[in-house]
Design an enzyme around this catalytic site. Structure first.
Site, short mmCIF file in Angstrom:
data_model
loop_
_atom_site.label_atom_id
_atom_site.label_comp_id
_atom_site.label_asym_id
_atom_site.label_seq_id
_atom_site.Cartn_x
_atom_site.Cartn_y
_atom_site.Cartn_z
N LYS A 123 0.83 -1.20 0.00
CA LYS A 123 0.00 0.00 0.00
C LYS A 123 0.87 1.26 0.00
O LYS A 123 0.64 2.19 -0.77
CB LYS A 123 -0.93 0.01 1.21
CG LYS A 123 -1.77 1.28 1.34
CD LYS A 123 -2.50 1.32 2.67
CE LYS A 123 -2.89 2.73 3.02
NZ LYS A 123 -3.38 2.87 4.40
N ASP A 142 -7.12 1.36 1.04
CA ASP A 142 -7.18 1.69 2.47
C ASP A 142 -8.57 1.33 2.98
O ASP A 142 -9.34 0.66 2.30
CB ASP A 142 -6.83 3.17 2.70
CG ASP A 142 -7.92 4.11 2.22
OD1 ASP A 142 -8.85 3.67 1.51
OD2 ASP A 142 -7.87 5.31 2.57
#
Length: 215
Positions: A123, A142
């Site tokens: 991420k 997210d």
């Protein structure tokens, strides 16, 4: 309701792009290194809190060399209002050291290289590569992206890795970076975690979850 998932995703993108023309990365930064540090700090922490901390942090620490000059305890003190500040301080110093030793003090531009840095997972790499360099290495997943992708019926997966794979198939590669920003903006303003504002949502007519929240 658009039953074809790819067509529905295209329509979602069209509407969100129009609704949020100013969507952007919420982490304040002026260069790739600052974005890397801010993203490491943002794990399980709000962007707002990270920006409060980095406002002073980036005045004191200008680059990786500054982070390794101080003791871990001093850095911990400087980021103490962030969750997991001890492990994050350790990771930031280790990442800074590797940047200097392996990459000449510059943030690298590949997924493999960024994820070799302490505290930087997939991420983080997607955030840095996409927003600092415009490289679409993947889709940032997210909590907002995960929640909205599920509610909109784009994916049934639960883990970020599997959600990302579904999104990469449905979202055109040239939209990967912005797609996350559009979902995050929409998630913060309308499709909130506890009480989504479905009656105000521009996606209500194509959202399979609308009937779950509106009676």
């Amino acid at each position: 309701m658009i039953s074809d998932k790819k067509k529905r995703t295209a329509e979602i993108i069209r509407r969100l792009k129009k609704a949020y023309p100013d969507a952007h990365c919420a982490l304040n930064h002026t260069n790739p290194f600052e974005l890397l540090i801010a993203t490491i700090l943002s794990a399980q922490c709000t962007d707002v809190q990270v920006n409060i901390v980095t406002a002073n942090l980036f005045r004191k620490y200008r680059g990786p060399q500054d982070f390794i000059k101080v003791s871990q305890e001093e850095l911990e003190h400087d980021i103490r209002s962030i969750g997991f500040f001890r492990s994050k301080a350790k990771n930031i110093q280790a990442a800074s050291k590797r940047l200097l030793e392996v990459y000449g003090g510059e943030v690298p531009r590949t997924m493999e290289d960024v994820t070799s840095l302490a505290g930087a997972g997939r991420k983080t790499a997607n955030v840095v590569l996409g927003n600092a360099f415009g490289i679409a290495s993947g889709v940032v997943v997210d909590t907002h992206v995960s929640r909205l992708s599920q509610r909109l019926g784009i994916t049934k997966e639960k883990t970020p890795e599997k959600i990302e794979k579904d999104l990469e198939v449905l979202v055109p590669k040239n939209e990967w970076v912005m797609f996350s920003h559009w979902l995050i903006f929409h998630g913060r303003q309308i499709c909130k975690a506890r009480k989504p504002l479905c009656t105000q949502c521009l996606l209500a007519d194509i959202c399979p979850s609308y009937k779950l929240f509106v009676t």
